[in-house]
Design an enzyme around this catalytic site. Structure first.
Site, short mmCIF file in Angstrom:
data_model
loop_
_atom_site.label_atom_id
_atom_site.label_comp_id
_atom_site.label_asym_id
_atom_site.label_seq_id
_atom_site.Cartn_x
_atom_site.Cartn_y
_atom_site.Cartn_z
N ARG A 45 0.98 -1.44 -0.11
CA ARG A 45 0.43 0.26 -0.04
C ARG A 45 0.89 1.31 0.16
NH1 ARG A 45 -1.29 2.01 4.87
NH2 ARG A 45 -2.06 0.02 5.90
N TYR A 97 -16.86 15.99 -15.18
CA TYR A 97 -17.25 14.29 -15.34
C TYR A 97 -18.04 14.45 -14.59
CZ TYR A 97 -17.42 9.50 -14.73
OH TYR A 97 -17.45 7.98 -14.37
N ASP A 169 -7.65 18.36 -14.70
CA ASP A 169 -8.56 16.61 -15.07
C ASP A 169 -7.74 16.65 -16.25
OD1 ASP A 169 -9.66 14.93 -16.03
OD2 ASP A 169 -11.40 14.86 -14.74
N LYS A 194 -8.25 5.57 -19.36
CA LYS A 194 -9.21 6.34 -20.85
C LYS A 194 -7.33 5.78 -21.79
CE LYS A 194 -13.08 7.17 -18.50
NZ LYS A 194 -12.94 7.24 -17.34
N1 PLP Z 1 -12.58 12.45 -15.00
C1 PLP Z 1 -12.84 12.33 -16.52
C2 PLP Z 1 -12.59 13.25 -17.38
C3 PLP Z 1 -13.31 10.77 -16.53
O1 PLP Z 1 -13.91 10.83 -17.74
C4 PLP Z 1 -13.73 10.25 -15.51
C5 PLP Z 1 -13.86 8.57 -16.07
O2 PLP Z 1 -15.25 8.88 -17.06
C6 PLP Z 1 -13.04 10.05 -14.47
C7 PLP Z 1 -12.48 11.09 -14.71
C8 PLP Z 1 -12.91 9.08 -13.70
O3 PLP Z 1 -12.44 8.41 -13.88
P1 PLP Z 1 -12.80 6.61 -13.40
O4 PLP Z 1 -13.12 6.31 -14.13
O5 PLP Z 1 -11.35 6.09 -13.33
O6 PLP Z 1 -12.72 6.53 -12.12
#
Ligand code: PLP
Length: 384
Positions: A45, A97, A169, A194
């Site tokens: 961890r 998101y 992000d 992604k």
């Molecule tokens: N940020 C963006 C732009 C996303 O598209 C996503 C998921 O679709 C996330 C964060 C969250 O990521 P995760 O699904 O890996 O938890």
């Protein structure tokens, strides 16, 4: 070295074996030389050699001092919010998101953290939203699902002037197209699920940080709360980095072709793509993105919600599924899928209409993808 070369040669061959790819260390614990004496690793961890290979590689590609890999993108964002205390305040964007919206409004609000959402492409609105308790400005650019473009350097200047940090992000842009830390951001975050993973077979998240003090604070939270990335996932994410540049550039090129094709199409009311010259954020995008404008295109269909439903069910190559950024092209309706967690009234007010469709462009042949969307539009219009 250029990005593409670096991405392939970041991790030197294994010291004792000469292996060119990292080993997957499944060991959860590591022998110590003596009680109270620690080696580089002690417990998985707190640190794992496979995870560290990925963390060091992404940190190098994002120009940061260190990386922290998590079990998902949401776990990575949650770690950032745990820097804040009761009474602190976050400023964030309209088109982030849906899961980020849910985390901010339905989980961390319980700890007394306040959130204000503004269009982050309007810098006056960003500035006006700051309070003396604002600790974090959190942005996505290109935004999700409306592909709005936010000026990262200008946001960094505003955040720092107010003694806050800027988190970006960078899932949609990837370090291939934009490196927010070089533009002044403090933290860059990815849903590694992604483009970094890139093949729809790994769930993960990562933070990369510009400053070593902030890195230490985030590492402390990560280790204390425990949502770390597992070794196999770290191996897959590390592998994904090697082809990231090629995939993202090619997928962006195809996305641009699709956006151009449907721009002014009689059955499409609006195309959202920052590469189009009439996109309101085009100039900023051209300045802070290089090598392409990303591989997400949103389309607003000229019709009602029924038409959208039929369209989304009629594609044959595009799979109807949430997520994005992989080699397979995907289609989704944000209102009922990725952004279902937003309040319906908020969605309607800020343009995430039921007629909106989001496309994640994969690596298939552009002509096949355009033909697939055209036949789906035909079938949807005929009611089939
Ligand atoms: N940020 C963006 C732009 C996303 O598209 C996503 C998921 O679709 C996330 C964060 C969250 O990521 P995760 O699904 O890996 O938890």
């Amino acid at each position: 070295m250029k990005f593409r070369t670096k991405a392939i040669h970041l991790t030197p061959p294994g010291r004792s074996t000469g292996a060119l790819v990292p080993a997957i260390y499944l060991s959860t614990t590591f022998a110590q030389p003596a009680p109270g004496q620690w080696g580089e690793f002690d417990y998985s961890r707190s640190g794992n050699p496979t995870r560290k290979c990925f963390e060091d590689a992404i940190a190098e590609l994002e120009s940061g001092v260190g990386g922290l890999a998590f079990s998902s993108g949401m776990a990575a964002i949650h770690c950032v919010t745990m820097l804040l205390e009761c009474g602190d305040h976050i400023v964030t964007g309209y088109d982030v998101y849906g899961g980020t919206y849910r985390l901010f409004h339905k989980i961390i609000n319980r700890s007394g953290i306040k959130v204000t959402m503004v269009p982050t492409n309007d810098l006056d609105a960003v500035e006006a939203a700051f309070t003396p308790r604002t600790r974090l400005l959190w942005i996505e650019t290109p935004g999700n699902p409306l592909l709005s473009i936010t000026d990262i350097a200008a946001c960094a200047e505003i955040a720092h002037r107010h003694n806050a940090i800027l988190g970006v992000d960078n899932t949609f842009a990837t370090p291939v197209l934009t490196r927010p830390l070089e533009l002044g951001a403090d933290i860059v975050m990815h849903s590694a699920t992604k483009y970094i993973g890139g093949h729809t077979d790994v769930l993960g998240g990562v933070l990369v940080v510009r400053d070593s003090e902030l890195f230490k604070r985030l590492y402390f939270i990560q280790n204390a709360t425990g949502a770390v990335m597992a070794p196999l996932e770290a191996y897959l994410c590390h592998r994904g980095l090697k082809t990231l540049d090629l995939r993202v550039r090619e997928q962006s090129r195809t996305a641009h072709q699709i956006a151009d094709f449907f721009h002014n199409h009689p059955r499409i009311r609006k195309v959202y793509y920052p590469g189009l010259a009439d996109h309101p954020g085009h100039e900023i995008a051209a300045r802070q993105m290089s090598g392409g404008f990303g591989a997400i295109v949103s389309l607003e269909l000229d019709g009602d919600a029924g038409l959208v439903q039929r369209f989304a069910k009629s594609t044959q190559i595009f799979q109807l599924a949430v997520s994005l950024g992989a080699v397979e092209s995907l289609i989704e309706q944000p209102a009922t899928m990725s952004h279902a967690s937003y309040d319906a009234a908020f969605r309607a007010k800020h343009g995430i209409r039921d007629e909106l469709i989001r496309l994640s462009i994969g690596l298939e042949d552009p002509e096949d993808l355009i033909a697939d969307l055209e036949q789906a539009l035909d079938r949807a219009t005929k009611g089939g």
